[in-house]
Design an enzyme around this catalytic site. Structure first.
Site, mmCIF file in Angstrom:
data_model
loop_
_atom_site.group_PDB
_atom_site.id
_atom_site.type_symbol
_atom_site.label_atom_id
_atom_site.label_comp_id
_atom_site.label_asym_id
_atom_site.label_seq_id
_atom_site.Cartn_x
_atom_site.Cartn_y
_atom_site.Cartn_z
ATOM 1 N N GLU A 292 36.201 42.769 45.846
ATOM 2 C CA GLU A 292 36.583 41.643 44.978
ATOM 3 C C GLU A 292 36.941 40.395 45.799
ATOM 4 O O GLU A 292 38.046 39.861 45.699
ATOM 5 C CB GLU A 292 37.743 42.042 44.062
ATOM 6 N N GLU B 297 33.799 49.332 39.085
ATOM 7 C CA GLU B 297 35.120 49.659 38.557
ATOM 8 C C GLU B 297 35.173 49.348 37.067
ATOM 9 O O GLU B 297 34.681 48.312 36.621
ATOM 10 C CB GLU B 297 36.227 48.825 39.222
#
Length: 707
Positions: free
Chosen positions: A161, A320
């Protein structure tokens, strides 16, 4: 334009290397070693076939500077591989060890107020720090040398991320890098001064050494919007450069395996210009967390529609999502019965070939202890873990049926998304600070679903010429080159829908003159056949003023109305502002929505904001003016079209096999007829009669058929 890397999908440890990937982030370093064997037992029970490993493990791998300890990681990888579980191995650089910060505090980011962003969370480092990059790349090379020939490692996962905590850095390193970035972009200081409009407020700079970051300038100071937009681009590029440096360091030692990093795309966040990032990965990955409330499924589908476009229609990876509640929102709602499986299958229906959760085993301590996981605090005897096992079996059945590798069929409508316009709508110097490009994309996506039309969400920078309809909701910053592309699209027969705040500025944040919208030096106005002079902005801040203005067709606008003062002779007025509030604002009878022929095509102008329900109403009213949807999701004309059902098709590249996916968008059972093929998944569904199914709330039906 950057050449795109070739698509490369990570293999599983199956006999063919194929199948839908299923698993999650695995963090065994949080637990004693004896838990690992139990984890693998449960993974096999749940049909897990892949895990992302070592994402946050830098301090375990390098507990002291230059002292690498790989034995524990070797053991975990060997145990997983022996159990048939492939490893997506991280570069482990997402969280740096405390010893690095203690020795080199100069790597810490600085916020816009000049405060140091302290260590203790994720990504507490400057993307432009040469010191941090040296340490990170040394770790990358050590990882690559250790696992280059490990057959259980089938993919590399760079960072995690990127930009989550260091998207905006105002350090001196960032300042020097920004000056270099500006020099590379503009070439001469005169070009920069022109682009930034520095004649205003005495901001002229005489050299690139005088260029500043948009740091805090005072309580109510307004940043130069062109400077701010360039700073957004710069931050994106610096993190992308860091990712590429990590990737290249590993690839030089370990060529041949696919590389990815997890994007963060949902309609509440899209931090980076992922249209650029997608060029630099071998397969596109995303972290998506559901939006609580009634928009849950629709928001997921809208985000996934953009992901499928970023992947250029190739399968993509859910790196995710959550089994149930997270712990980082103001309101952390759990999932209802069926939503764990339904959400995962919705991602599959939208083109994903990998379904992964954060994380495998729910942490017992730390910042994410209350973030749900595949094995919850309650253990294997729990509803969540039983749902995980149920999902794993369903995904295995879809793999056996041959779904993996099929591709999502495109819609005939594209909603165009621009990360730069999303950044631009956050500017503090606009007529309204309540604009949101991405939320308007979502509202249009949902409004179309409500009338049985599915759209793709496509980056503005990509090729969308094959569509019949393009929609530009609040594409605030519209470059001249893209305005020309839009006009050419209409000229050759396409239908263009332009939103109320589209094309107000160009990519330099310069306003086009002569009336609104000014994009393309008036070309957008010419195509639309309208000219607006002012914006009428409403809001609750104005006491005793109307909260909304009605339109002559019964719709309501509540934020922004363009005062259209002239139209071309051949412009058709669809609806006008009407009623006491319109009269109070001197808009009564003023055109609100218009349509205009342009070449062989059509340009529709939406001169005011509309909510999702009114968008659906409008699309219905415009049905005669819009091209009919292509028959892309019906096996034949007997197929029932019900707006309560999200229906997608995935098809093999040779067209021989198709999978029809049906998801219930409503809270009530929905009966659908004319269904063809053999059911592969009938989750919370009942067969009522031949070709007829009742799909319950949170239900999913996936049918397989052959040509």
């Amino acid at each position: 334009m950057t050449e795109r890397r070739s698509f490369k999908w990570p293999a599983l440890l199956t006999s063919t290397g194929r199948g839908i990937a299923f698993g999650g982030d695995y963090n065994p370093d949080q637990w004693p070693d004896e838990v690992i064997d139990d984890d693998i037992r449960l993974m096999r029970e749940a049909h897990v076939n892949t895990v992302a490993l070592a994402i946050f493990s830098w301090d375990r791998i390098e507990p002291r500077e230059g002292e690498f300890t790989f034995d524990w990681l070797d053991m975990v990888i060997d145990k997983l591989g022996a159990a048939g579980i492939a490893v997506d191995l991280a570069s482990a650089t997402a969280t740096a060890p405390i010893w690095l910060y203690d020795k080199h505090p100069e790597v810490l980011p600085v916020d816009r107020y000049g405060h140091i962003v302290n260590a203790g969370s994720r990504q507490s480092w400057q993307p432009t720090s040469p010191v941090f990059k040296e340490y990170a790349l040394r770790l990358c090379r050590a990882m690559a040398e250790r696992y280059a020939n490990n057959s259980y490692v089938t993919a590399w996962h760079m960072g995690n991320e990127y930009g989550w905590n260091n998207r905006y850095d105002y350090s001196d390193n960032a300042l020097h890098a920004f000056r270099s970035w500006c020099k590379d972009k503009y070439g001469t200081i005169e070009q920069l001064n022109d682009a930034w409009g520095t004649a205003f407020w005495s901001q002229h700079v005489n050299s690139f050494e005088e260029v500043l970051l948009p740091r805090h300038m005072g309580g109510d100071a307004m940043v130069n919007p062109a400077q701010q937009l360039d700073y957004e681009r710069f931050g994106n590029d610096m993190l992308l450069d860091f990712y590429k440096a990590e990737r290249d360091a590993i690839e030089k030692i370990c060529p041949g395996k696919p590389f990815t990093t997890n994007f963060m795309v949902s309609t509440d966040q899209c931090a980076m210009d992922y249209a650029k990032w997608a060029n630099e990965v071998d397969f596109v990955s995303n972290d998506h967390y559901f939006h609580e409330g009634e928009s849950h499924l629709d928001e997921l589908a809208c985000s996934d529609a953009l992901m499928d476009s970023l992947a250029l229609g190739k399968p993509w990876y859910v790196m995710e999502h959550s089994t149930s509640a997270v712990q980082w929102k103001p309101l952390n709602m759990r999932k209802r019965h069926g939503e764990l499986v339904r959400d995962a299958l919705a991602h599959v229906a939208m083109g994903a070939d990998a379904i992964n959760f954060f994380q495998w085993r729910q942490s017992s301590s730390g910042a994410e202890a209350f973030h749900s996981a595949m094995v919850p605090h309650a253990g294997e005897d729990s509803k969540v873990f039983r749902g995980v096992c149920e999902l794993g079996a369903v995904l295995e059945a879809l793999s056996d049926a041959g779904l993996q590798g099929t591709e999502l069929e495109h819609a005939d409508t594209a909603i165009l998304f621009s990360a730069e316009s999303e950044w631009a709508t956050r500017c503090q110097t606009l007529p309204s600070m309540k604009l949101s490009h991405w939320h308007d994309v979502r509202d249009w996506y949902r409004g179309l679903l409500d009338v049985g039309r599915r759209a793709d969400v496509v980056p503005l920078a990509y090729d969308w010429s094959q569509y019949k309809i393009i929609i530009l909701p609040t594409v605030l910053a519209l470059p001249d080159v893209d305005t020309r592309r839009i006009a050419d699209f209409a000229q050759t027969g396409g239908t263009v829908i332009i939103g109320y705040a589209t094309g107000l500025v160009d990519e330099r944040f310069h306003v086009g003159l002569g009336g609104y919208p000014g994009a393309g030096n008036g070309l957008l106005r010419q195509m639309l056949g309208i000219r607006s002079e002012e914006f009428n902005v409403l809001g609750s801040e104005a006491e005793d003023e109307p909260a909304g203005i009605t339109l002559s067709n019964g719709m309501t606008t509540r934020l922004w109305q363009n005062d259209v003062t002239s139209t071309a002779p051949d412009t058709q007025i669809i609806t006008t502002y009407q009623g006491p509030a319109a009269a109070d604002w001197e808009l009564d009878g003023t055109p609100a929505i218009t349509t205009h022929s342009y070449g062989a095509g059509k340009a529709i102008y939406i001169g005011c904001d509309l909510d999702r329900q009114d968008i659906a109403h409008l699309v219905g009213l415009l049905s005669d003016a819009l091209p009919l949807p292509s028959d892309q999701t019906a096996a034949d004309s007997s197929q029932t079209c019900d707006a309560r059902i999200l229906h997608t098709v995935r098809r093999s590249t040779d067209g021989a096999v198709r999978f029809d996916c049906y998801l219930n968008r409503s809270k009530q059972p929905v009966e659908i007829t004319g269904i063809h093929g053999e059911p592969v998944v009938a989750y919370r569904c009942e067969s009522v009669a031949k070709g007829t199914y009742a799909i319950m709330r949170n239900g999913v039906l996936i049918m397989r058929s052959e040509r």
